[in-house]
Design an enzyme around this catalytic site. Structure first.
Site, PDB file in Angstrom:
ATOM      1  N   SER A 160       0.865  -1.179   0.000  1.00 42.29           N
ATOM      2  CA  SER A 160       0.000   0.000   0.000  1.00 42.29           C
ATOM      3  C   SER A 160       0.900   1.227   0.000  1.00 42.29           C
ATOM      4  CB  SER A 160      -0.913  -0.015   1.229  1.00 42.29           C
ATOM      5  OG  SER A 160      -0.147  -0.164   2.388  1.00 42.29           O
ATOM      6  N   GLY A 162       2.061   3.126  -2.166  1.00 42.11           N
ATOM      7  CA  GLY A 162       3.114   3.261  -3.172  1.00 42.11           C
ATOM      8  C   GLY A 162       4.347   2.406  -2.929  1.00 42.11           C
ATOM      9  N   GLU A 267     -11.632   3.764  -4.303  1.00 39.25           N
ATOM     10  CA  GLU A 267     -10.744   4.573  -5.152  1.00 39.25           C
ATOM     11  C   GLU A 267     -11.074   4.344  -6.619  1.00 39.25           C
ATOM     12  OE1 GLU A 267      -6.552   4.405  -4.141  1.00 39.25           O
ATOM     13  OE2 GLU A 267      -7.095   3.696  -2.152  1.00 39.25           O
ATOM     14  N   GLU A 279      -9.271   0.486  -6.366  1.00 38.94           N
ATOM     15  CA  GLU A 279      -9.239  -0.397  -5.196  1.00 38.94           C
ATOM     16  C   GLU A 279     -10.170   0.110  -4.108  1.00 38.94           C
ATOM     17  OE1 GLU A 279      -5.316  -0.846  -3.683  1.00 38.94           O
ATOM     18  OE2 GLU A 279      -5.080   1.267  -3.225  1.00 38.94           O
ATOM     19  N   ASP A 286      -7.049   7.687   4.118  1.00 40.09           N
ATOM     20  CA  ASP A 286      -6.240   8.879   4.455  1.00 40.09           C
ATOM     21  C   ASP A 286      -6.715  10.131   3.715  1.00 40.09           C
ATOM     22  OD1 ASP A 286      -5.195   7.920   2.067  1.00 40.09           O
ATOM     23  OD2 ASP A 286      -3.133   7.710   2.806  1.00 40.09           O
ATOM     24  N   THR A 287      -7.112   9.988   2.450  1.00 41.58           N
ATOM     25  CA  THR A 287      -7.582  11.171   1.717  1.00 41.58           C
ATOM     26  C   THR A 287      -8.869  11.743   2.338  1.00 41.58           C
ATOM     27  OG1 THR A 287      -8.902   9.838   0.190  1.00 41.58           O
ATOM     28  CG2 THR A 287      -6.638  10.312  -0.480  1.00 41.58           C
ATOM     29  N   ARG A 364       4.412  10.824   7.727  1.00 38.25           N
ATOM     30  CA  ARG A 364       3.313  11.795   7.797  1.00 38.25           C
ATOM     31  C   ARG A 364       3.035  12.041   9.263  1.00 38.25           C
ATOM     32  NH1 ARG A 364      -1.088   9.796   4.217  1.00 38.25           N
ATOM     33  NH2 ARG A 364      -1.756   8.537   5.964  1.00 38.25           N
TER      34      ARG A 364
HETATM   35  P1  AMP Z   1      -2.755   2.285  -5.285  1.00 39.00           P
HETATM   36  O1  AMP Z   1      -1.808   1.896  -4.175  1.00 39.00           O
HETATM   37  O2  AMP Z   1      -3.159   1.143  -6.138  1.00 39.00           O
HETATM   38  O3  AMP Z   1      -3.915   3.104  -4.769  1.00 39.00           O
HETATM   39  O4  AMP Z   1      -1.929   3.267  -6.234  1.00 39.00           O
HETATM   40  C1  AMP Z   1      -1.458   4.514  -5.759  1.00 39.00           C
HETATM   41  C2  AMP Z   1      -1.594   5.586  -6.811  1.00 39.00           C
HETATM   42  O5  AMP Z   1      -0.836   5.239  -7.978  1.00 39.00           O
HETATM   43  C3  AMP Z   1      -3.015   5.804  -7.312  1.00 39.00           C
HETATM   44  O6  AMP Z   1      -3.732   6.628  -6.443  1.00 39.00           O
HETATM   45  C4  AMP Z   1      -2.748   6.436  -8.672  1.00 39.00           C
HETATM   46  O7  AMP Z   1      -2.412   7.801  -8.550  1.00 39.00           O
HETATM   47  C5  AMP Z   1      -1.510   5.678  -9.168  1.00 39.00           C
HETATM   48  N1  AMP Z   1      -1.938   4.494  -9.946  1.00 39.00           N
HETATM   49  C6  AMP Z   1      -2.178   3.259  -9.456  1.00 39.00           C
HETATM   50  N2  AMP Z   1      -2.572   2.403 -10.432  1.00 39.00           N
HETATM   51  C7  AMP Z   1      -2.568   3.099 -11.584  1.00 39.00           C
HETATM   52  C8  AMP Z   1      -2.867   2.791 -12.944  1.00 39.00           C
HETATM   53  N3  AMP Z   1      -3.231   1.555 -13.331  1.00 39.00           N
HETATM   54  N4  AMP Z   1      -2.764   3.783 -13.845  1.00 39.00           N
HETATM   55  C9  AMP Z   1      -2.367   5.022 -13.489  1.00 39.00           C
HETATM   56  N5  AMP Z   1      -2.062   5.375 -12.236  1.00 39.00           N
HETATM   57  C10 AMP Z   1      -2.157   4.450 -11.276  1.00 39.00           C
END
Ligand code: AMP
Length: 395
Positions: A160, A162, A267, A279, A286-287, A364
């Site tokens: 999670s 990133g 999301e 997801e 958090d947002t 954070r």
């Molecule tokens: P996640 O952990 O899956 O919520 O990904 C974190 C962030 O990465 C998301 O909020 C998007 O900004 C970006 N992101 C994730 N998956 C994609 C995707 N398939 N295409 C473009 N951006 C993505």
């Protein structure tokens, strides 16, 4: 019928909070407004929610036996997960024994792993998602990237914020992306998801509350991520009525499939009138911290109501608002927010400092909240307040 006794008596309602970060801290406060006895759990002492809970335990929540021992000792009415990294198969066993897991043990199990939730959304519910493939070895991964095509996004299935995530823009970045994914995942390597890159216009969190009187959708929250980690959010995100309707349909479908009562952060990516499921977290998001200033009932207050089987007849929206995460970098167990008085000079600004006991790397440590006539003005106000804040790292 929802009855709540006073704490520390046989009639009390007791909640074990699995995860004691900043979101859990707010959940603990909101539960305590109803006189709930909150027991906070996390892997380190002095975690934010522990500082406001009636009692706490320090243990790895990935250790199923240790978790079960605490639950059997505390015998809570509610087990409320705040994070994904929990021995969720153990939560399923505990639920079978009669414990109530929020929203359901199955939901926590499915959402802990990107594969579980993606297959449910795309393959069982038929919701629109990015193209995807799963890969367990570097060979499978390279083949998957070949089929999905560039650009694509790689994420460990257990991750999670990133961690372990990267974008592959051309094939030369493949080796590096695999390496990052194997170092950044929660489980230390293993399976990844390769997703087609979605060139979205904007992304939102649609907070959805499942409660005793039905399902309530909050106004969409827009947000800005850096390296997969949230930095700013705002509410409402302007959307066409058509896109908002689609977003609510997707959120309604996925949260109904997960079941139970509580708040869910759904999301979604939006491009024109198309809405794509990304997801869902079956807990405050958090947002969604922006709701601490934008609504009469924040996402935490709503979660408390929902998990106590109380209704949510209305959520009053106060007006356009923004949140800005205070992220600092350092290596210390003492730090100080400087010039807090200046930060709060303007009307319509609030802060929350989480009280984290130490900073190791990026952390954070607080959030600035602002409200104004428009989202743009609220974001600018949050930025102005942020620029006046200094964080002194004591060595
Ligand atoms: P996640 O952990 O899956 O919520 O990904 C974190 C962030 O990465 C998301 O909020 C998007 O900004 C970006 N992101 C994730 N998956 C994609 C995707 N398939 N295409 C473009 N951006 C993505």
């Amino acid at each position: 019928m929802a009855n709540i006794g006073n704490p520390f008596t046989p009639s009390e309602k007791k909640a074990v909070l699995c995860g004691s970060g900043e979101l859990g801290k707010e959940v603990a406060i909101e539960l305590e407004r109803y006189g709930v006895n909150v027991v906070a759990v996390d892997k380190y002492p002095g975690a934010p929610a522990m500082q406001v809970a009636q009692s706490s335990h320090v243990l790895s929540m990935l250790d199923g036996d240790a978790l079960a021992q605490v639950i059997e000792e505390e015998k809570p009415d509610l087990i409320i997960p705040e994070v994904e990294a929990i021995a969720t198969p153990k939560l399923i066993e505990l639920e079978e024994k009669g414990y109530k897991v929020i929203p359901t043990a199955h939901a926590t199990f499915l959402t802990m792993n990107r594969e579980g939730i993606r297959r449910l959304a795309a393959e069982e519910l038929g919701l629109p998602t990015s193209r995807y493939e799963f890969a367990s070895t570097e060979e499978e991964f390279e083949a998957a990237v070949g089929r999905i095509g560039c650009p694509c996004v790689v994420k460990p299935v257990m991750s999670s914020s990133g961690h372990g995530q990267s974008v592959i823009r051309d094939a030369s970045q493949m080796k590096e992306a695999w390496k990052i994914s194997q170092e950044g995942g929660r489980a230390g390597g293993g399976k990844v998801i390769v997703e087609g890159f979605v060139d979205f216009d904007y992304e939102i969190t649609l907070l959805t509350v499942r409660h005793s009187a039905g399902t309530t959708f909050l106004k969409p929250i827009g947000h800005h991520q850096v390296d997969g980690d949230y930095r700013e959010s705002w509410q409402p995100q302007a959307m066409s009525p058509e896109a908002e309707k689609k977003a609510q349909e997707i959120a309604g479908s996925i949260t109904a499939a997960l079941g139970g009562h509580g708040i869910f952060g759904v999301e979604l990516f939006v491009k024109g009138e198309d809405v794509i499921f990304s997801e869902v977290s079956p807990r405050p998001h958090d947002t969604g911290m922006v709701t601490m200033i934008s609504q009469d009932l924040s996402e935490f207050a709503l979660h408390a109501r929902a998990v106590l089987d109380l209704p949510v007849p209305e959520v009053r929206f106060y007006g356009p608002s923004a949140s800005k995460a205070i992220v600092v970098e350092g290596n210390t167990s003492e730090y100080e927010f400087i010039d807090v008085d200046k930060v709060l000079e303007e009307p319509g600004v609030q802060v929350r400092f989480f009280g984290k006991p130490e900073i190791r790397g990026h952390r954070r440590v607080g959030v600035i909240l602002a409200t104004d006539e428009t989202v743009e003005k609220a974001l600018q106000k949050a930025e102005r307040a942020y620029s006046k804040l200094k964080v002194k790292i004591h060595q």
